[in-house]
Scaffold this motif. Structure first.
Motif, PDB file in Angstrom:
ATOM      1  N   CYS A  24      27.233  -4.791   2.317  1.00 23.17           N
ATOM      2  CA  CYS A  24      26.668  -5.745   1.364  1.00 23.17           C
ATOM      3  C   CYS A  24      26.925  -5.232  -0.042  1.00 23.17           C
ATOM      4  O   CYS A  24      26.663  -4.071  -0.344  1.00 23.17           O
ATOM      5  CB  CYS A  24      25.169  -5.922   1.604  1.00 23.17           C
ATOM      6  SG  CYS A  24      24.383  -7.106   0.480  1.00 23.17           S
ATOM      7  N   ALA A  41      27.366 -10.475  -1.563  1.00 22.11           N
ATOM      8  CA  ALA A  41      28.422 -10.803  -0.611  1.00 22.11           C
ATOM      9  C   ALA A  41      28.313  -9.806   0.534  1.00 22.11           C
ATOM     10  O   ALA A  41      28.070  -8.618   0.303  1.00 22.11           O
ATOM     11  CB  ALA A  41      29.802 -10.711  -1.259  1.00 22.11           C
ATOM     12  N   CYS A  91      30.087  -8.484   4.367  1.00 21.82           N
ATOM     13  CA  CYS A  91      31.337  -8.480   5.118  1.00 21.82           C
ATOM     14  C   CYS A  91      31.266  -7.477   6.257  1.00 21.82           C
ATOM     15  O   CYS A  91      30.440  -6.566   6.249  1.00 21.82           O
ATOM     16  CB  CYS A  91      32.510  -8.168   4.201  1.00 21.82           C
ATOM     17  SG  CYS A  91      32.392  -6.550   3.389  1.00 21.82           S
ATOM     18  N   MET A  93      34.370 -11.962   5.423  1.00 21.47           N
ATOM     19  CA  MET A  93      33.288 -12.181   4.464  1.00 21.47           C
ATOM     20  C   MET A  93      32.357 -13.211   5.092  1.00 21.47           C
ATOM     21  O   MET A  93      32.721 -14.366   5.268  1.00 21.47           O
ATOM     22  CB  MET A  93      33.818 -12.692   3.124  1.00 21.47           C
ATOM     23  CG  MET A  93      32.697 -12.991   2.133  1.00 21.47           C
ATOM     24  SD  MET A  93      33.271 -13.431   0.474  1.00 21.47           S
ATOM     25  CE  MET A  93      34.116 -14.986   0.758  1.00 21.47           C
ATOM     26  N   CYS A 141      29.136 -13.952   3.912  1.00 21.93           N
ATOM     27  CA  CYS A 141      28.415 -14.691   2.873  1.00 21.93           C
ATOM     28  C   CYS A 141      28.871 -14.257   1.493  1.00 21.93           C
ATOM     29  O   CYS A 141      29.168 -13.084   1.273  1.00 21.93           O
ATOM     30  CB  CYS A 141      26.904 -14.424   2.952  1.00 21.93           C
ATOM     31  SG  CYS A 141      26.102 -15.063   4.422  1.00 21.93           S
ATOM     32  N   LEU A 142      28.888 -15.213   0.586  1.00 20.04           N
ATOM     33  CA  LEU A 142      29.001 -14.947  -0.843  1.00 20.04           C
ATOM     34  C   LEU A 142      28.096 -15.973  -1.506  1.00 20.04           C
ATOM     35  O   LEU A 142      28.258 -17.173  -1.286  1.00 20.04           O
ATOM     36  CB  LEU A 142      30.429 -15.098  -1.347  1.00 20.04           C
ATOM     37  CG  LEU A 142      30.660 -14.671  -2.801  1.00 20.04           C
ATOM     38  CD1 LEU A 142      32.093 -14.229  -3.011  1.00 20.04           C
ATOM     39  CD2 LEU A 142      30.279 -15.712  -3.815  1.00 20.04           C
ATOM     40  N   LEU A 183      32.751  -9.925  -7.125  1.00 23.85           N
ATOM     41  CA  LEU A 183      32.379  -9.727  -5.722  1.00 23.85           C
ATOM     42  C   LEU A 183      33.607  -9.746  -4.820  1.00 23.85           C
ATOM     43  O   LEU A 183      33.751  -8.895  -3.934  1.00 23.85           O
ATOM     44  CB  LEU A 183      31.359 -10.782  -5.280  1.00 23.85           C
ATOM     45  CG  LEU A 183      29.931 -10.571  -5.775  1.00 23.85           C
ATOM     46  CD1 LEU A 183      29.099 -11.839  -5.589  1.00 23.85           C
ATOM     47  CD2 LEU A 183      29.269  -9.386  -5.081  1.00 23.85           C
ATOM     48  N   TRP A 200      37.274 -15.811   5.451  1.00 25.53           N
ATOM     49  CA  TRP A 200      35.935 -16.367   5.362  1.00 25.53           C
ATOM     50  C   TRP A 200      36.015 -17.863   5.600  1.00 25.53           C
ATOM     51  O   TRP A 200      37.086 -18.427   5.769  1.00 25.53           O
ATOM     52  CB  TRP A 200      35.305 -16.071   4.004  1.00 25.53           C
ATOM     53  CG  TRP A 200      35.991 -16.722   2.840  1.00 25.53           C
ATOM     54  CD1 TRP A 200      35.697 -17.933   2.284  1.00 25.53           C
ATOM     55  CD2 TRP A 200      37.098 -16.218   2.097  1.00 25.53           C
ATOM     56  NE1 TRP A 200      36.542 -18.203   1.232  1.00 25.53           N
ATOM     57  CE2 TRP A 200      37.410 -17.160   1.101  1.00 25.53           C
ATOM     58  CE3 TRP A 200      37.874 -15.043   2.167  1.00 25.53           C
ATOM     59  CZ2 TRP A 200      38.455 -16.976   0.190  1.00 25.53           C
ATOM     60  CZ3 TRP A 200      38.902 -14.867   1.259  1.00 25.53           C
ATOM     61  CH2 TRP A 200      39.183 -15.816   0.290  1.00 25.53           C
TER      62      TRP A 200
END
Length: 161
Positions: free
Chosen positions: A62, A76, A78, A93, A95-96, A111, A129
């Motif tokens: 993170c 973000a 991963c 990835m 989440c961002l 990020l 992603w």
């Protein structure tokens, strides 16, 4: 990757630390609302702590975007994953997310740079992603980065019958 990506007095992207977890969980909750998804289940901070800071090498990574005053404005996450078709690993990835007032100020590219640096450090050739098809702002952002997309749907199926 260095602990700081920017000069003092500027916004920075850095690895999340255990003391960041309460705010990261708040950001995840905001992200779920933004994506019209169910809120995170109770105990998320504990589960994330084990994944991010457990005794084994971290399964999840993170990175947080911190404003000059130290406020965390985004994150973000991963994790390394496998591609059967390519026979290689890649960095996924998951989440961002940036808070609404933090968008458009260069934190997103920071990020992404941090994740690309992480992929290189892990010896992984690429970052992959997905984003909801309705999230036109994210799609424009990713297109500006030079990313390419594939049309697919994501499915979820509970393990228990």
């Amino acid at each position: 990757m260095s602990e700081r990506e920017e000069a003092p007095g500027a916004a920075e992207v850095r690895r999340a630390r255990p003391e960041d977890l309460p705010r990261v969980v708040e950001l995840i909750t905001e992200h779920a609302v933004y994506e019209k998804a169910a809120p995170p289940a109770p105990g998320l901070a504990d589960r994330l702590a084990a994944l991010l800071f457990g005794p084994e090498h971290p399964r999840l990574r993170c990175f947080v975007a911190a404003l000059p005053d130290g406020t965390l404005a985004g994150y973000a996450t991963c994790a390394p994953e496998l591609s059967t078709w390519d026979g290689t690993e890649y960095l996924h990835m998951d989440c961002l997310y940036l808070t609404e007032p933090s968008r458009g100020h260069g934190l997103g590219p920071l990020l992404i740079t941090a994740l690309r640096t992480e992929a290189r450090a892990l010896g992984l050739p690429e970052l992959q992603w997905q984003t909801p098809t309705w999230n036109e702002n994210a799609i424009r952002f990713y297109d500006r980065l030079g990313a390419t997309s594939k049309e697919k749907r994501r499915y979820t199926l509970r393990a228990e019958a």
